[in-house]
Write a protein that holds these residues in place. Structure first.
Motif, PDB file in Angstrom:
ATOM      1  N   ARG A   5      -2.481  -5.546   3.796  1.00  0.00           N
ATOM      2  CA  ARG A   5      -1.296  -5.620   2.940  1.00  0.00           C
ATOM      3  C   ARG A   5      -1.405  -4.679   1.735  1.00  0.00           C
ATOM      4  O   ARG A   5      -0.450  -3.999   1.377  1.00  0.00           O
ATOM      5  CB  ARG A   5      -1.116  -7.061   2.465  1.00  0.00           C
ATOM      6  CG  ARG A   5       0.155  -7.283   1.696  1.00  0.00           C
ATOM      7  CD  ARG A   5       0.343  -8.732   1.345  1.00  0.00           C
ATOM      8  NE  ARG A   5       0.473  -9.549   2.540  1.00  0.00           N
ATOM      9  CZ  ARG A   5       0.546 -10.881   2.503  1.00  0.00           C
ATOM     10  NH1 ARG A   5       0.461 -11.513   1.349  1.00  0.00           N
ATOM     11  NH2 ARG A   5       0.689 -11.563   3.620  1.00  0.00           N
ATOM     12  N   GLU A   9       1.015  -1.531   0.820  1.00  0.00           N
ATOM     13  CA  GLU A   9       1.635  -1.383  -0.505  1.00  0.00           C
ATOM     14  C   GLU A   9       1.296  -0.025  -1.106  1.00  0.00           C
ATOM     15  O   GLU A   9       2.136   0.622  -1.738  1.00  0.00           O
ATOM     16  CB  GLU A   9       1.145  -2.497  -1.437  1.00  0.00           C
ATOM     17  CG  GLU A   9       1.677  -3.874  -1.098  1.00  0.00           C
ATOM     18  CD  GLU A   9       3.174  -3.953  -1.290  1.00  0.00           C
ATOM     19  OE1 GLU A   9       3.701  -3.262  -2.170  1.00  0.00           O
ATOM     20  OE2 GLU A   9       3.827  -4.691  -0.526  1.00  0.00           O
ATOM     21  N   HIS A  10       0.046   0.412  -0.901  1.00  0.00           N
ATOM     22  CA  HIS A  10      -0.377   1.711  -1.417  1.00  0.00           C
ATOM     23  C   HIS A  10       0.412   2.838  -0.752  1.00  0.00           C
ATOM     24  O   HIS A  10       0.870   3.773  -1.423  1.00  0.00           O
ATOM     25  CB  HIS A  10      -1.875   1.898  -1.171  1.00  0.00           C
ATOM     26  CG  HIS A  10      -2.376   3.236  -1.619  1.00  0.00           C
ATOM     27  ND1 HIS A  10      -2.465   3.599  -2.959  1.00  0.00           N
ATOM     28  CD2 HIS A  10      -2.795   4.324  -0.897  1.00  0.00           C
ATOM     29  CE1 HIS A  10      -2.918   4.841  -3.037  1.00  0.00           C
ATOM     30  NE2 HIS A  10      -3.124   5.300  -1.804  1.00  0.00           N
ATOM     31  N   ARG A  12       3.441   2.633   0.586  1.00  0.00           N
ATOM     32  CA  ARG A  12       4.819   2.608   0.075  1.00  0.00           C
ATOM     33  C   ARG A  12       4.900   3.259  -1.298  1.00  0.00           C
ATOM     34  O   ARG A  12       5.818   4.024  -1.591  1.00  0.00           O
ATOM     35  CB  ARG A  12       5.318   1.165  -0.006  1.00  0.00           C
ATOM     36  CG  ARG A  12       5.560   0.495   1.329  1.00  0.00           C
ATOM     37  CD  ARG A  12       6.325  -0.802   1.161  1.00  0.00           C
ATOM     38  NE  ARG A  12       6.328  -1.564   2.396  1.00  0.00           N
ATOM     39  CZ  ARG A  12       5.506  -2.568   2.666  1.00  0.00           C
ATOM     40  NH1 ARG A  12       4.618  -2.948   1.764  1.00  0.00           N
ATOM     41  NH2 ARG A  12       5.567  -3.206   3.809  1.00  0.00           N
ATOM     42  N   SER A  13       3.920   2.941  -2.138  1.00  0.00           N
ATOM     43  CA  SER A  13       3.918   3.507  -3.493  1.00  0.00           C
ATOM     44  C   SER A  13       3.780   5.028  -3.454  1.00  0.00           C
ATOM     45  O   SER A  13       4.486   5.749  -4.161  1.00  0.00           O
ATOM     46  CB  SER A  13       2.773   2.887  -4.295  1.00  0.00           C
ATOM     47  OG  SER A  13       2.668   3.491  -5.558  1.00  0.00           O
TER      48      SER A  13
END
Length: 296
Positions: A5, A9-10, A12-13
């Motif tokens: 997860r 998230e990384h 997407r960022s």
């Protein structure tokens, strides 16, 4: 599971930062490309000669851009003169006086107008506006009675840009709280006095910013303008004179540039001038919008 997860998230960022970087870099890349291509005509002496000269003869190496700059400024100014009273009055009626069902219907019509391609406005201008301007020119004894003129271009461009201005103005008027209007009414002001003395004064910077953005858009209107402006290389002598704005110059001549030396640099210089004008107007509008939001 947690590591997966965090990895997602990384990713997407990182992707959002790359997308943001592309958007930020794009205007800089366009500006630098135009400067690079127009560099042969950007030397100080040659630049001012080309900007202020009225001689346009690419075959002889003469690239006077003053007629095109004048035409762009005059057409945009005429468009602004028609846009201000029409858009401001329409926005006030839709947001302050129209019943809900009528307001929704009018918004739908405005959205449809905003989606109409520029070429349709140009064709409508040829069919409707140009004959009207021609009749007006005959009545005033003008020498150009064809109707293809900067007045026709200004009218057409004002109609094509008005939907965007209207949407911005309606959002502005709806951003004012009802408490402010009710307070003014409670003090004995009439409804029109509330609009004139409270709303318009409070929203003045935002209204100016909306019309400033509209003017910057009129500078870039191409197809609709070149279809009705007459496309004659000369400084317009009156409202019924033909003109030749910068976007029309680019649209009409870009295919010929490879056969004549430095013709490409001249067209890129005209695109750079147009880009700088639009950039200045947008920066001015953004400054006014920021000022408006700090006052709310």
């Amino acid at each position: 599971m947690i590591a997966t997860r965090l990895y997602q998230e990384h990713l997407r960022s990182v992707w959002m930062r790359i997308a943001l970087g592309l958007i930020v870099i794009l205007p800089i890349a366009i500006g630098l490309s135009l400067v690079y291509k127009s560099w042969p005509l950007l030397q100080p002496n040659e630049l001012f000669t080309n900007l202020l000269s009225t001689e346009w003869s690419p075959v002889q190496g003469k690239f006077g851009l003053w007629p095109f700059i004048c035409s762009s400024i005059i057409v945009s100014f005429i468009g602004l003169l028609f846009m201000v009273p029409v858009c401001l009055s329409a926005a006030i009626f839709i947001t302050q006086f129209a019943p809900a069902w009528l307001s929704r219907s009018l918004r739908s019509i405005i959205d449809i107008l905003a989606g109409i391609p520029s070429v349709i406005f140009g064709l409508w201008g040829v069919i409707t506006i140009v004959p009207m301007v021609a009749s007006l020119a005959v009545a005033y004894g003008a020498t150009n009675t064809t109707g293809y003129s900067i007045l026709a271009a200004g009218l057409v461009v004002s109609f094509s840009v008005s939907p965007y201005i209207l949407n911005m103005l309606m959002e502005l008027f709806e951003s004012v709280s009802t408490d402010l209007k009710e307070s003014a009414l409670a003090l004995g002001a009439s409804y029109w006095q509330v609009i004139k003395d409270v709303l318009l004064k409070k929203l003045r910077p935002g209204i100016i910013a909306a019309f400033t953005l509209g003017v910057s858009k009129t500078f870039g209107e191409t197809i609709a303008v070149l279809m009705v402006v007459g496309n004659m290389v000369k400084v317009p002598e009156g409202l019924f004179s033909a003109g030749y704005p910068l976007p029309a110059l680019l649209a009409n001549n870009y295919g010929e540039m490879m056969t004549i030396p430095r013709y490409d640099a001249a067209l890129m210089l005209s695109a750079l001038i147009l880009f700088m004008i639009v950039l200045v107007f947008n920066l001015l509008a953004r400054t006014l919008v920021n000022h408006y939001y700090t006052k709310l």
